[in-house]
Enzyme design. Structure first.
Site, PDB file in Angstrom:
ATOM      1  N   GLY A  16      62.698  56.000  56.077  1.00 47.53           N
ATOM      2  CA  GLY A  16      61.749  55.777  57.164  1.00 47.53           C
ATOM      3  C   GLY A  16      61.213  54.355  57.164  1.00 47.53           C
ATOM      4  N   LYS A  64      18.267  48.588  58.544  1.00 44.63           N
ATOM      5  CA  LYS A  64      19.509  49.226  58.104  1.00 44.63           C
ATOM      6  C   LYS A  64      19.502  50.701  58.502  1.00 44.63           C
ATOM      7  CE  LYS A  64      22.285  50.927  54.341  1.00 44.63           C
ATOM      8  NZ  LYS A  64      22.419  51.268  52.933  1.00 44.63           N
ATOM      9  N   ASN A  87      54.618  55.448  71.442  1.00 43.10           N
ATOM     10  CA  ASN A  87      54.078  55.120  70.109  1.00 43.10           C
ATOM     11  C   ASN A  87      53.440  53.737  70.110  1.00 43.10           C
ATOM     12  OD1 ASN A  87      56.411  53.539  70.180  1.00 43.10           O
ATOM     13  ND2 ASN A  87      56.612  53.599  67.961  1.00 43.10           N
ATOM     14  N   ARG A 140      32.700  49.534  59.497  1.00 45.75           N
ATOM     15  CA  ARG A 140      32.557  48.721  58.288  1.00 45.75           C
ATOM     16  C   ARG A 140      33.417  47.461  58.346  1.00 45.75           C
ATOM     17  NH1 ARG A 140      29.845  51.643  54.570  1.00 45.75           N
ATOM     18  NH2 ARG A 140      29.751  53.904  54.796  1.00 45.75           N
ATOM     19  N   GLN A 186      33.533  53.867  52.418  1.00 43.34           N
ATOM     20  CA  GLN A 186      33.517  52.421  52.153  1.00 43.34           C
ATOM     21  C   GLN A 186      34.902  51.914  51.748  1.00 43.34           C
ATOM     22  OE1 GLN A 186      30.507  52.286  49.119  1.00 43.34           O
ATOM     23  NE2 GLN A 186      28.852  51.960  50.576  1.00 43.34           N
ATOM     24  N   ARG A 229      17.379  54.385  45.035  1.00 44.54           N
ATOM     25  CA  ARG A 229      17.461  55.452  46.036  1.00 44.54           C
ATOM     26  C   ARG A 229      17.047  56.805  45.460  1.00 44.54           C
ATOM     27  NH1 ARG A 229      17.772  53.364  50.125  1.00 44.54           N
ATOM     28  NH2 ARG A 229      19.898  52.733  50.542  1.00 44.54           N
ATOM     29  N   HIS A 237      19.126  56.961  56.557  1.00 42.56           N
ATOM     30  CA  HIS A 237      20.470  57.539  56.399  1.00 42.56           C
ATOM     31  C   HIS A 237      20.524  58.914  57.048  1.00 42.56           C
ATOM     32  CE1 HIS A 237      19.956  54.559  53.237  1.00 42.56           C
ATOM     33  NE2 HIS A 237      21.262  54.393  53.306  1.00 42.56           N
ATOM     34  N   GLN A 252      60.800  49.407  64.289  1.00 37.13           N
ATOM     35  CA  GLN A 252      59.904  49.652  65.428  1.00 37.13           C
ATOM     36  C   GLN A 252      58.707  48.692  65.414  1.00 37.13           C
ATOM     37  OE1 GLN A 252      56.666  51.247  65.427  1.00 37.13           O
ATOM     38  NE2 GLN A 252      56.669  51.180  63.195  1.00 37.13           N
ATOM     39  N   ALA A 275      60.741  68.222  66.878  1.00 41.80           N
ATOM     40  CA  ALA A 275      60.823  68.023  68.329  1.00 41.80           C
ATOM     41  C   ALA A 275      59.552  67.359  68.844  1.00 41.80           C
ATOM     42  CB  ALA A 275      61.040  69.362  69.021  1.00 41.80           C
ATOM     43  N   LYS A 298      51.348  61.363  70.186  1.00 38.05           N
ATOM     44  CA  LYS A 298      52.241  60.548  71.020  1.00 38.05           C
ATOM     45  C   LYS A 298      52.450  61.096  72.430  1.00 38.05           C
ATOM     46  CE  LYS A 298      54.660  58.727  67.087  1.00 38.05           C
ATOM     47  NZ  LYS A 298      55.877  58.485  66.375  1.00 38.05           N
ATOM     48  N   SER A 340      50.796  50.190  58.745  1.00 37.78           N
ATOM     49  CA  SER A 340      50.762  49.250  59.880  1.00 37.78           C
ATOM     50  C   SER A 340      49.688  48.170  59.727  1.00 37.78           C
ATOM     51  CB  SER A 340      50.549  50.009  61.191  1.00 37.78           C
ATOM     52  OG  SER A 340      51.599  50.899  61.396  1.00 37.78           O
ATOM     53  N   ASP A 356      59.921  53.612  68.586  1.00 36.12           N
ATOM     54  CA  ASP A 356      60.534  54.421  67.521  1.00 36.12           C
ATOM     55  C   ASP A 356      62.041  54.505  67.719  1.00 36.12           C
ATOM     56  OD1 ASP A 356      58.216  55.066  66.220  1.00 36.12           O
ATOM     57  OD2 ASP A 356      57.919  56.950  67.282  1.00 36.12           O
TER      58      ASP A 356
HETATM   59  P1  NAP Z   1      54.560  64.903  66.105  1.00 36.85           P
HETATM   60  O1  NAP Z   1      54.836  64.445  67.471  1.00 36.85           O
HETATM   61  O2  NAP Z   1      53.247  65.531  65.840  1.00 36.85           O
HETATM   62  O3  NAP Z   1      55.672  65.986  65.703  1.00 36.85           O
HETATM   63  C1  NAP Z   1      55.623  66.623  64.466  1.00 36.85           C
HETATM   64  C2  NAP Z   1      56.884  67.447  64.263  1.00 36.85           C
HETATM   65  O4  NAP Z   1      56.879  67.920  62.922  1.00 36.85           O
HETATM   66  C3  NAP Z   1      56.975  68.663  65.157  1.00 36.85           C
HETATM   67  O5  NAP Z   1      58.316  68.932  65.448  1.00 36.85           O
HETATM   68  C4  NAP Z   1      56.387  69.761  64.267  1.00 36.85           C
HETATM   69  O6  NAP Z   1      56.857  71.047  64.579  1.00 36.85           O
HETATM   70  C5  NAP Z   1      56.915  69.353  62.930  1.00 36.85           C
HETATM   71  N1  NAP Z   1      56.097  69.805  61.823  1.00 36.85           N
HETATM   72  C6  NAP Z   1      54.879  69.346  61.463  1.00 36.85           C
HETATM   73  N2  NAP Z   1      54.449  69.990  60.364  1.00 36.85           N
HETATM   74  C7  NAP Z   1      55.416  70.866  60.043  1.00 36.85           C
HETATM   75  C8  NAP Z   1      55.557  71.825  59.012  1.00 36.85           C
HETATM   76  N3  NAP Z   1      54.603  72.009  58.084  1.00 36.85           N
HETATM   77  N4  NAP Z   1      56.675  72.558  58.973  1.00 36.85           N
HETATM   78  C9  NAP Z   1      57.643  72.390  59.887  1.00 36.85           C
HETATM   79  N5  NAP Z   1      57.582  71.506  60.890  1.00 36.85           N
HETATM   80  C10 NAP Z   1      56.467  70.751  60.960  1.00 36.85           C
HETATM   81  O7  NAP Z   1      54.769  63.736  65.032  1.00 36.85           O
HETATM   82  P2  NAP Z   1      55.715  62.445  65.094  1.00 36.85           P
HETATM   83  O8  NAP Z   1      54.946  61.329  65.633  1.00 36.85           O
HETATM   84  O9  NAP Z   1      56.983  62.817  65.720  1.00 36.85           O
HETATM   85  O10 NAP Z   1      55.923  62.115  63.549  1.00 36.85           O
HETATM   86  C11 NAP Z   1      56.709  62.959  62.733  1.00 36.85           C
HETATM   87  C12 NAP Z   1      57.000  62.291  61.392  1.00 36.85           C
HETATM   88  O11 NAP Z   1      57.747  61.099  61.588  1.00 36.85           O
HETATM   89  C13 NAP Z   1      55.765  61.881  60.610  1.00 36.85           C
HETATM   90  O12 NAP Z   1      55.988  62.135  59.246  1.00 36.85           O
HETATM   91  C14 NAP Z   1      55.665  60.383  60.839  1.00 36.85           C
HETATM   92  O13 NAP Z   1      55.015  59.720  59.782  1.00 36.85           O
HETATM   93  C15 NAP Z   1      57.126  60.017  60.916  1.00 36.85           C
HETATM   94  N6  NAP Z   1      57.341  58.792  61.698  1.00 36.85           N
HETATM   95  C16 NAP Z   1      57.841  57.706  61.059  1.00 36.85           C
HETATM   96  C17 NAP Z   1      58.065  56.541  61.750  1.00 36.85           C
HETATM   97  C18 NAP Z   1      58.635  55.362  61.053  1.00 36.85           C
HETATM   98  O14 NAP Z   1      58.549  54.262  61.576  1.00 36.85           O
HETATM   99  N7  NAP Z   1      59.249  55.550  59.904  1.00 36.85           N
HETATM  100  C19 NAP Z   1      57.759  56.465  63.110  1.00 36.85           C
HETATM  101  C20 NAP Z   1      57.265  57.594  63.741  1.00 36.85           C
HETATM  102  C21 NAP Z   1      57.052  58.754  63.015  1.00 36.85           C
HETATM  103  P3  NAP Z   1      56.150  71.954  65.713  1.00 36.85           P
HETATM  104  O15 NAP Z   1      56.746  71.512  67.027  1.00 36.85           O
HETATM  105  O16 NAP Z   1      56.521  73.326  65.337  1.00 36.85           O
HETATM  106  O17 NAP Z   1      54.667  71.685  65.626  1.00 36.85           O
END
Ligand code: NAP
Length: 529
Positions: A497, A170, A335, A208, A233, A84, A143, A504, A387, A314, A267, A351
Site C-alpha cells: 500500500g 485560558k 479521495n 492545538r 496534546q 491544579r 476546563h 496517489q 467495494a 469517500k 499524509s 487512488d
Molecule cells: P471504505 O470506502 O470505507 O471501504 C471499506 C471496505 O472495507 C468496504 O468494502 C468494507 O466492507 C470493508 N471492510 C471494512 N471493515 C471490514 C471488516 N472488518 N471485514 C470485512 N470487510 C471490511 O474505505 P476505503 O477508503 O476504500 O479504504 C479501504 C482500505 O484501503 C483502508 O485500509 C485504507 O487505509 C486503504 N487505502 C490505502 C490507500 C493507499 O494509498 N495505500 C489509499 C486508499 C485507501 P463493507 O462494504 O461490507 O462495509
C-alpha cells in the site's frame, strides 16, 4: 467558517525560539520529584519548547520555598506554575490556603506566569490582596471536560475570566465533534486579551496546531507521546517537525486528511515536509471527522483549502462536491477535494492512478522485465476484495486496463453493485478461499482487514494465495501485512500500500499546490515505513 484575521493581541515578547509566529510552545512538566522536573525542563528546552508548565500538583511532596526556588533558578526556560486541584482535573487535594501560598510564593520568587482556576480566582486575588510582581502574568483558566459550549457561552466565559483579573485568558473544552473547534477559533481570533484556547481530545487536535493562525498565546507540546497533561496534546517534536508549527501564520492555508480513524495517516508527514521544501505557506493536519457534511458546512472558508479523504467518507464526500472529475464520478468515490477560491468544492480520485500504476510496475518486475506494448493487466483475472472507495478505484482501474474483474466483499450487495458497474463477477468473502478458476490471477485487498492494530487478521487463507501471481494490499500501516507476508511465503509477487500511497500522493500534492511533486522526497520519507 468565515474568520477575518485581525492583528489581534499577540503573545508577550519572550524573545526565544521564534519563527514566523509568536505563539509559544509550552511543555507540561510532570514528575514525582523536583530533580526529575529539572531534568525534564532541560529536555524541554533541548526539544525546542519556549516555556514550561510546572505542574506542582504532580510532585509527591512539596516543600514550597526551597523547591520552588530550585525549580525557578534551575529552569532554562520561562515558567508557568500550575497547582491544579482534583476538582479541576489535577492531582492536588489539600487545602486551598496552602495551594494559594505556593502559587503566591512562585510569583514572588520569579515565576513568569501562574495559573489559577476561574472557580478559585476570586479567593486567590483576595488572598494576595491583588499584589503581584510586574513580571508575572496571571492566567485564569477554566476546563470543561464534557463538551464545547456555544460561541455565546464561550464569549461570556471569556468575559468572566477577564473580570476575574486575568492577564491571560485560558479555557479548554472538550471536542465531541471536530466542528466544535471552529467556535474556539472564532473566540480566539476576536479576543482582545492574550488567550489560550484549546479543545481537548483527538477531535480537537486542530485547535492545538492551528492556534498561531488565529493568534493563540500558547499551545501545549508534550515531551513524549502519551505523557499528556490533557487529552489530545501533540508532542513538541510533532508540533515543530511534523506540522512546521513555527511557520504557521494568519495566511497559512489549511489542508488535511478527513477520515475515521485518521491518526495512523502518514499524509501530514509527507505534505508538510514537501510544503517546507517548496516554501508553500500551508499546513496539513489530521482531521477526525464524524459527519462530512457538517464538517464542510462549518469549515467553508477558502482558508481550508484542500483535503485528502479516507475511510469511511469517500462516497459521502463525492456527494458533497460541487464538481466532480469524470473518473471519480465513474468510480463513485473521491479521495481528494480542493476548495476553489469561490468556495466551491472540487473532488477527484487519485487512488486509481496510484494503485494501478504500482501493480503494473510490480507485474513487469515479475515477468523478468518483459516489455509490453499495452498494460500487463490486460486479460488478467483481477480479484478485488472490498467495494468501498479504494475497491471501486481498483476495480475501475483494472477494468480500464483490460483486466477481467471479480469483486469479493463482506456486504455482498455492494460487491454485486460494483461488479455490475464494471461488468465483472461478485463473490462473498467466504467464497474467496475456494475461488481459483485459473492460476496467475491478481489479488487486491482494499478492505481494512489486517490494518493496525488488528495486524493478525487477513482476508484470505494462505493456501488460496498460491493461485495468485501478484498480491496487492492497499493497507500501508503496517507496510507488510499478514496478507503480503503469506503471499511472499507462497511465492507470489507483492505490491504494498505504500507504493499506492506514494503514487496517489504525487497527484494530490500537485492538485493542492500547482507544483510538481517531489517524487524522490516522498519516496525517501516513506522509506522509513
Ligand atoms: P471504505 O470506502 O470505507 O471501504 C471499506 C471496505 O472495507 C468496504 O468494502 C468494507 O466492507 C470493508 N471492510 C471494512 N471493515 C471490514 C471488516 N472488518 N471485514 C470485512 N470487510 C471490511 O474505505 P476505503 O477508503 O476504500 O479504504 C479501504 C482500505 O484501503 C483502508 O485500509 C485504507 O487505509 C486503504 N487505502 C490505502 C490507500 C493507499 O494509498 N495505500 C489509499 C486508499 C485507501 P463493507 O462494504 O461490507 O462495509
Amino acid at each position: 467558517m468565515e474568520i477575518a484575521v485581525e492583528s489581534g493581541v499577540r503573545p508577550m515578547e519572550m524573545g526565544v525560539g521564534m519563527g514566523k509566529n509568536q505563539t509559544l510552545i509550552c511543555a507540561p512538566i510532570m514528575a514525582d520529584t523536583v530533580d526529575q522536573m529539572v531534568e525534564l525542563m532541560h529536555k524541554a528546552k533541548f526539544k525546542g519548547a519556549d516555556i514550561v508548565e510546572v505542574r506542582l500538583d504532580h510532585l509527591k511532596s512539596l516543600d514550597p520555598r526551597p523547591d520552588i526556588e530550585v525549580l525557578i533558578r534551575q529552569c532554562p526556560l520561562p515558567t508557568l506554575f500550575t497547582y491544579r486541584p482534583t476538582w479541576e482535573g489535577g492531582e492536588y487535594n489539600g487545602d486551598e490556603d496552602s495551594r494559594f501560598e505556593a502559587l503566591q510564593l512562585a510569583m514572588e520568587l520569579g515565576a513568569d506566569h501562574i495559573d489559577i482556576e476561574l472557580k478559585a480566582a476570586h479567593d486567590f486575588m483576595n488572598f494576595t490582596s491583588g499584589n503581584k510582581p510586574e513580571k508575572c502574568k496571571i492566567i485564569v483558566s477554566s476546563h470543561n471536560y464534557e463538551y464545547t459550549p456555544s460561541v455565546e457561552d464561550l464569549g461570556n466565559l471569556v468575559a468572566r475570566i477577564q473580570g476575574a483579573g486575568a492577564d491571560i485568558v485560558k479555557f479548554a473544552t472538550t471536542a465531541l465533534d471536530i466542528t466544535d473547534v471552529a467556535r474556539v477559533f472564532q473566540i480566539t481570533i476576536h479576543s482582545q486579551v492574550p488567550i489560550i484556547a484549546m479543545v481537548m481530545g483527538e477531535r480537537g487536535l486542530m485547535s492545538r496546531i492551528l492556534c498561531p493562525k488565529f493568534g493563540g498565546y500558547l499551545t501545549f507540546g508534550t515531551l513524549e507521546e502519551g505523557k499528556v497533561s490533557a487529552p489530545g496534546q501533540p508532542t513538541i517534536d510533532e508540533l515543530i517537525s511534523l506540522y512546521n508549527f513555527r511557520s504557521i501564520d494568519a495566511d497559512t492555508k489549511v489542508f488535511g486528511i478527513i477520515g475515521k480513524p485518521v491518526s495512523h495517516s502518514k499524509s501530514p508527514k509527507l505534505y508538510n515536509r514537501a510544503f517546507k521544501e517548496d516554501g508553500v505557506n500551508g499546513v496539513f493536519v489530521h482531521l477526525l471527522v464524524d459527519d462530512v457534511n457538517k464538517f464542510f458546512d462549518t469549515y467553508s472558508s477558502p482558508d481550508f483549502s484542500g483535503f485528502s479523504c479516507t475511510i469511511p467518507h469517500k462516497e459521502v464526500a463525492l456527494a458533497r462536491c460541487d464538481e466532480v472529475d469524470p473518473v471519480a464520478k465513474s468510480i463513485g468515490a473521491v479521495n481528494c477535494l480542493i476548495r476553489r477560491p469561490d468556495g466551491k468544492l472540487f473532488g477527484c480520485n487519485t487512488d486509481y492512478v496510484g494503485a494501478i500504476s504500482s501493480i503494473e510496475i510490480g507485474l513487469q518486475g515479475s515477468q523478468n522485465g518483459a516489455t509490453h506494448t499495452g498494460s500487463p493487466l490486460a486479460g488478467k483475472l483481477f480479484v478485488v476484495i472490498g467495494a468501498g472507495g479504494a475497491g471501486k478505484a481498483l476495480a475501475y482501474g483494472a477494468k480500464e486496463k483490460g483486466a477481467r474483474v471479480v469483486i469479493a466483499n463482506r456486504s455482498y450487495d455492494r460487491a454485486r453493485d460494483l461488479a455490475e458497474l464494471v461488468g465483472g463477477q461478485a463473490l462473498t468473502l467466504a467464497e474467496l478461499n475456494s475461488f481459483h478458476p485459473e492460476t496467475g490471477m491478481i489479488l487486491a485487498n482494499t478492505t481494512s482487514i489486517g490494518m493496525q492494530p488488528k495486524i493478525e487478521e487477513t482476508p484470505i487463507s494462505k493456501e488460496a494465495l498460491r493461485n495468485y501471481e501478484l498480491v496487492f494490499d492497499a493497507i500501508y500501516t503496517p507496510k507488510i501485512t499478514r496478507l503480503l507476508r503469506e503471499a511472499q511465503e507462497v511465492g507470489s509477487k507483492i505490491v504494498t500500500g505504500v507504493e499506492m500511497f506514494i503514487g496517489q500522493a504525487y497527484e494530490q500534492y500537485e492538485r493542492f499546490t500547482g507544483l510538481p511533486a517531489r517524487k524522490q522526497l516522498f519516496r525517501d520519507i516513506m522509506a522509513d515505513y
